[in-house]
Design a protein around this motif. Structure first.
Motif, PDB file in Angstrom:
ATOM      1  N   LYS A   1       1.017  -1.335   0.045  1.00 48.33           N
ATOM      2  CA  LYS A   1       0.037   0.034   0.073  1.00 48.33           C
ATOM      3  C   LYS A   1       0.805   1.195   0.195  1.00 48.33           C
ATOM      4  O   LYS A   1       2.077   1.226   0.772  1.00 48.33           O
ATOM      5  N   GLU A   2       0.502   2.154  -0.644  1.00 47.05           N
ATOM      6  CA  GLU A   2       1.330   3.520  -0.565  1.00 47.05           C
ATOM      7  C   GLU A   2       0.733   4.328   0.447  1.00 47.05           C
ATOM      8  O   GLU A   2      -0.548   4.437   0.612  1.00 47.05           O
ATOM      9  N   THR A   3       1.720   4.719   1.371  1.00 43.25           N
ATOM     10  CA  THR A   3       1.303   5.555   2.437  1.00 43.25           C
ATOM     11  C   THR A   3       1.282   7.278   2.240  1.00 43.25           C
ATOM     12  O   THR A   3       0.714   8.056   2.850  1.00 43.25           O
ATOM     13  N   GLY A   4       1.957   7.549   0.955  1.00 41.82           N
ATOM     14  CA  GLY A   4       1.852   9.016   0.764  1.00 41.82           C
ATOM     15  C   GLY A   4       2.945   9.505   1.522  1.00 41.82           C
ATOM     16  O   GLY A   4       3.237  10.676   1.117  1.00 41.82           O
ATOM     17  N   GLY A   5       3.832   8.983   2.334  1.00 43.34           N
ATOM     18  CA  GLY A   5       4.986   9.605   2.866  1.00 43.34           C
ATOM     19  C   GLY A   5       5.984   9.034   2.512  1.00 43.34           C
ATOM     20  O   GLY A   5       6.254   7.885   1.751  1.00 43.34           O
TER      21      GLY A   5
ATOM     22  N   ARG B   1      12.907   1.903   7.370  1.00 47.93           N
ATOM     23  CA  ARG B   1      11.837   1.046   7.408  1.00 47.93           C
ATOM     24  C   ARG B   1      12.467  -0.268   7.756  1.00 47.93           C
ATOM     25  O   ARG B   1      13.059  -1.101   7.289  1.00 47.93           O
ATOM     26  N   GLY B   2      11.850  -0.800   9.140  1.00 50.64           N
ATOM     27  CA  GLY B   2      12.509  -1.858   9.780  1.00 50.64           C
ATOM     28  C   GLY B   2      11.497  -2.839  10.095  1.00 50.64           C
ATOM     29  O   GLY B   2      11.931  -4.080  10.052  1.00 50.64           O
TER      30      GLY B   2
END
Length: 163
Positions: A81-85, A90-91
């Motif tokens: 999903k694209e979060t927009g941010g 990213r862990g």
């Protein structure tokens, strides 16, 4: 690649063809095994086992569990999903995975539960009565030996009462 010859191991065994195939398959496995997602295998009693997998971020709909013959396969597919941010770090791994477990004969999956990001799968080994070990009585069909004859003679030579 070095090949191992397991023939000497199987000279004194009968009916372990499946084990030989498993060893050959393990030796020929091309892709290295993945440690994602991390999991624990616990023995809970003599015939009960539990696999616990850390599947944070996956829902029940994202995970598929299949048991076929002696193979348990767990597949996780997460739709990206694209979060927009923009991520600075990213862990949390949300990548797809496929994990397979070879099950021993008569091991059955009894259930699975997903709670707090942990997937638990309960397994039970249920060996049918006819497959359980049994004691075999040894019968003697040989004629009585020297010791048996001596015991019989001694028991027959008990003092007899005079009439």
């Amino acid at each position: 690649m070095t090949r191992f010859n397991f023939d000497p191991l199987f000279r004194t065994t009968i009916g372990f063809d499946r084990l030989a195939r498993l060893m050959d398959a393990a030796e020929q496995q091309a892709e290295p095994s993945s440690s994602f997602p991390p999991y624990d295998i616990m023995m809970d009693g003599d015939d009960r086992y539990r696999i616990t997998m850390s599947v944070a971020g996956f829902s029940r709909e994202d995970i598929d569990i299949q048991a076929q013959e002696n193979l348990l396969t767990i597949v996780g597919r997460k739709e990206q999903k694209e979060t927009g941010g923009e991520y600075l770090h990213r862990g949390i791994a949300e990548r797809d995975f496929k994990t397979e477990f070879q099950l021993a004969d008569h091991v059955e999956v009894k259930g699975a539960n997903l709670s707090d990001g942990l997937l638990t799968i309960d397994l039970v080994r249920d060996v049918p009565e006819e497959k359980r070990p049994k004691t075999i009585e040894i019968k003697s069909s040989a004629p009585a030996g020297f010791l048996d004859k001596a015991k019989k003679l001694l028991s027959d030579s008990s003092p007899k009462k005079a009439a």
